[in-house]
Each structure stands twice: as C-alpha cells, then as structure tokens.
Write an enzyme that holds these catalytic residues in place. Sequence first.
Site, short mmCIF file in Angstrom:
data_model
loop_
_atom_site.label_atom_id
_atom_site.label_comp_id
_atom_site.label_asym_id
_atom_site.label_seq_id
_atom_site.Cartn_x
_atom_site.Cartn_y
_atom_site.Cartn_z
N GLY A 1 1.21 -1.51 0.14
CA GLY A 1 -0.41 0.34 0.30
C GLY A 1 0.86 1.77 -0.20
O GLY A 1 2.17 1.70 -0.67
N ASP B 1 7.94 -14.67 -7.10
CA ASP B 1 6.74 -15.25 -8.07
C ASP B 1 7.28 -15.06 -9.28
O ASP B 1 6.31 -16.23 -10.42
CB ASP B 1 5.48 -14.20 -7.82
CG ASP B 1 5.05 -14.46 -6.09
OD1 ASP B 1 5.42 -15.39 -5.56
OD2 ASP B 1 4.13 -13.68 -6.38
N GLY C 1 3.29 -17.38 -4.44
CA GLY C 1 2.95 -17.86 -5.92
C GLY C 1 0.66 -17.75 -5.45
O GLY C 1 0.70 -18.03 -4.99
N TYR D 1 8.24 -17.89 3.65
CA TYR D 1 8.88 -17.11 4.42
C TYR D 1 11.02 -17.36 4.48
O TYR D 1 11.58 -16.80 4.49
CB TYR D 1 8.63 -15.95 5.66
CG TYR D 1 6.92 -15.83 4.84
CD1 TYR D 1 7.01 -14.48 4.43
CD2 TYR D 1 6.05 -16.54 5.72
CE1 TYR D 1 6.04 -13.44 4.04
CE2 TYR D 1 4.54 -15.70 5.31
CZ TYR D 1 4.80 -14.31 5.37
OH TYR D 1 3.31 -14.01 4.72
N ARG E 1 11.54 -16.83 0.43
CA ARG E 1 12.18 -15.19 0.15
C ARG E 1 12.96 -14.93 0.99
O ARG E 1 13.24 -13.56 0.00
CB ARG E 1 10.62 -14.86 0.52
CG ARG E 1 10.56 -13.53 -0.74
CD ARG E 1 8.87 -12.79 -0.19
NE ARG E 1 8.48 -12.27 0.75
CZ ARG E 1 7.39 -11.81 1.54
NH1 ARG E 1 6.72 -11.12 0.51
NH2 ARG E 1 7.28 -11.81 2.49
#
Length: 338
Positions: free
Chosen positions: A36, A91, A135, A246, A249
């Site tokens: 955001g 992704d 994903g 996580y 990532r």
Amino acid sequence: MDGYRGFYSRNTLELNPKVVNDIHKRGGTMLGTSRGGHDTAKIVDSIQDRGINQVYIIGGDGTQRGAAAIYEEIRKRGMKVAVVGIPKTIDNDIAVIDRSFGFTTAVEEAQRAISAAHTEAESTENGIGLVKLMGRYSGYIAMYATLASRDVDLCLIPEVPFYLEGEGGINEFVLKRLKENGHMVIVVAEGAGQELLGIEKNTSTRDASGNQLLHDVGLWLSAKLKEHFCATKGEGLNLKYIDPTYMIRAIPSNGSDNVYCTLLAQSGIHGAMAGYTGYTVGPINGRHAYIPIWRVTEKQNQVNIADRMWARLLSSTHQPAFIKPHKDDNEPQQRASD
Ligand SMILES: Nc1ncnc2c1ncn2[C@@H]1O[C@H](COP(=O)(O)OP(=O)(O)O)[C@@H](O)[C@H]1O
Ligand SMILES: O=P(O)(O)OC[C@H]1O[C@](O)(COP(=O)(O)O)[C@@H](O)[C@@H]1O
C-alpha cells in the site's frame, strides 16, 4: 526507504559503494518494503521538491503499476525525470520478460523443502510430505521446483482448478499413489484452489496493496486428505506439512540471480543516462531490452497450461489433469440426422 511511502515520508538512505559493497550477500532488502501507501501526487511532489532526476523502482507487478502511475504524472507535469522499473519478485509474475530477479533463487531453495518432505514421507507408512510454496496468482515456483526435484507426485497451482472427490480427483489419486509407492510428495502454490476454500474473486478481503488475502491451502488440504483417508481406510495418514515460504523469500540470491541483478542495474542506468524514461528493463528471449512500463503491467505472467512446460510436469508427476468427466459422456451421441 520502505516502499512508496518512503518518497513522501522522506525516509532516505544515502547509498555509496561502501554501503552497498556486500548487499548481494544478504537476503531481504536494506531499503525496506511495504504494501500500500502509493499516493502518486505526494510521491511526485516529493521527487520535484528534492530535485531528483532519476527514479529506479524495484519490485513486482504491483510495483511496476505504481511506477507507471508515477511516470504518467511526471510526464503530465513536464518534469525532466527518468523513471525506470526493475523487475524483482520471486513469483515470476511480471509479463513480457523471461524471468524476474529472485525467481531462480526461490526455485533452488524450494528444493530443500521438497527434499525434506520426501525424506519424511518415505520414512513412514502412508507418508505424505506436503510443501506450500509462494505464488499468489502464478504457479511458476511450484512448477519449476517440481520439475527440478522430480520427487513430486502432485503439483497444484492457481492456474489449474482442481477437485478432491470422485473420478480423476485428488483423493482417488492419493490413494492410488500410496498403494503403489507407500508414500508421496505434494507441492501446492499458495494461491491454488482458493475458490474451494471459500475465497471469492473480487469480494474477499485484501491487503493494503489491494491483493486478495488468501486462506492457507496447505492446512486445508492436509485436513481434507486426513479426513478422506481415515473415512476410506479407517487409519491415519502420516502427513507432514512444511511451509517454507518466508524462509525461501528471505535467503540471499544465488549466483545466477546475482549476475542477473547486475545486468538489470547496468541496463537500467544506461537507459536513463541515454535519455530514455518510462521503461522497465529485462531480458526478452535472452536479449536485455527496454520495455514501456505499460506493456509489463497490462497483464500478469501466469503459467500457460497449454504450453509444453506444464505438459512436461504432467508427464513427470503422472498427476490427473482435473478435467471432470461430463455427466452425459457415457450416453450415446445423438446422430446429426436424428
Ligand atoms: N495500480 C496501482 N497503482 C499504483 N500503485 C500500485 C498499484 N498496484 C500496486 N501498487 C503499489 O505497489 C506496491 C507494491 O505492490 P504489491 O502488490 O504489494 O507488491 P508487488 O510489487 O510484489 O506485486 C504497493 O505500495 C502498492 O500500493
Ligand atoms: O505476507 P506478505 O509479506 O504480504 O507476502 C506474501 C506474498 O509475497 C509474494 O511472494 C510476492 O513476494 P515478492 O513479490 O516480494 O517476491 C506472494 O506470492 C505472496 O502472496
């Protein structure tokens, strides 16, 4: 710093060769990130006030959409500022380019989770190792990790609707595979099967960036499989659910992604110094290109299940294609002359 809101909260960090010297050896982001917070007018006001003349925006498809909005506003105001998008997301859902930065690292790390799932599964009777991978809308990590590992019996991705019960469904396949092999490995992308979990497109709750908040498909699938197995066989499944999302990532990028990142950076800067703006950098069929930002945001990159890569996956796992037999498929066909 901290994503788009950093522009107007004036949260800045001076980067020089000493500061960035070994950031490629660290995971995460030294610049911070956020969901955001995109306020185009405020962002461009801040760029204008501070006299910035080159803006490099790093992120996934949402970030690129934000970059397109900033570029448009800068153009409208007639400012001489280069806006450049750098495609970064594990992704791999950014359209047009061959792959996004972070993707191969994620696929490589996912192998470790799949190997662990396989080891656990084959150690017990009726063992299932279930691994959830990231994903949200695209199953690339799940598909490539499955193809790379060859330990996977079933791979579920958002692009392929599936079902549990009946002929050609998951329950039937799992029972068959356990009977044949005694164990199996399942990989599920986080966005797969959300409609079965009660997530309705366009009505569900969203995060600050507008992305749908997902239910945990791994937990749901674990519960459903255990329930079915117990009801059918009257005994328990040894199902081990691994959620490494996580951890995957957060790791430092691998060698291939490090080199790729250098090329993206150099290509991005060369374009701006040559006077170009409003582009995203990235390879197309191996050639580094400058792509108008709107071209990479007009659609999302998703696994094409009519493509050979998905066919390769099906032939590697032997999983069902999840095409429900039509109710009246067994009825005699009506002749044209009838
Ligand atoms: N259509 C859009 N216009 C402007 N900003 C957007 C748009 N879509 C997403 N963003 C902003 O881009 C940022 C990153 O988007 P997000 O979807 O969270 O991640 P990603 O870049 O990985 O897809 C957020 O700050 C979000 O507000
Ligand atoms: O829980 P968070 O931080 O919102 O992140 C989850 C999302 O991150 C993603 O991997 C995208 O991450 P990146 O774009 O940073 O690679 C989505 O697949 C996933 O839904």
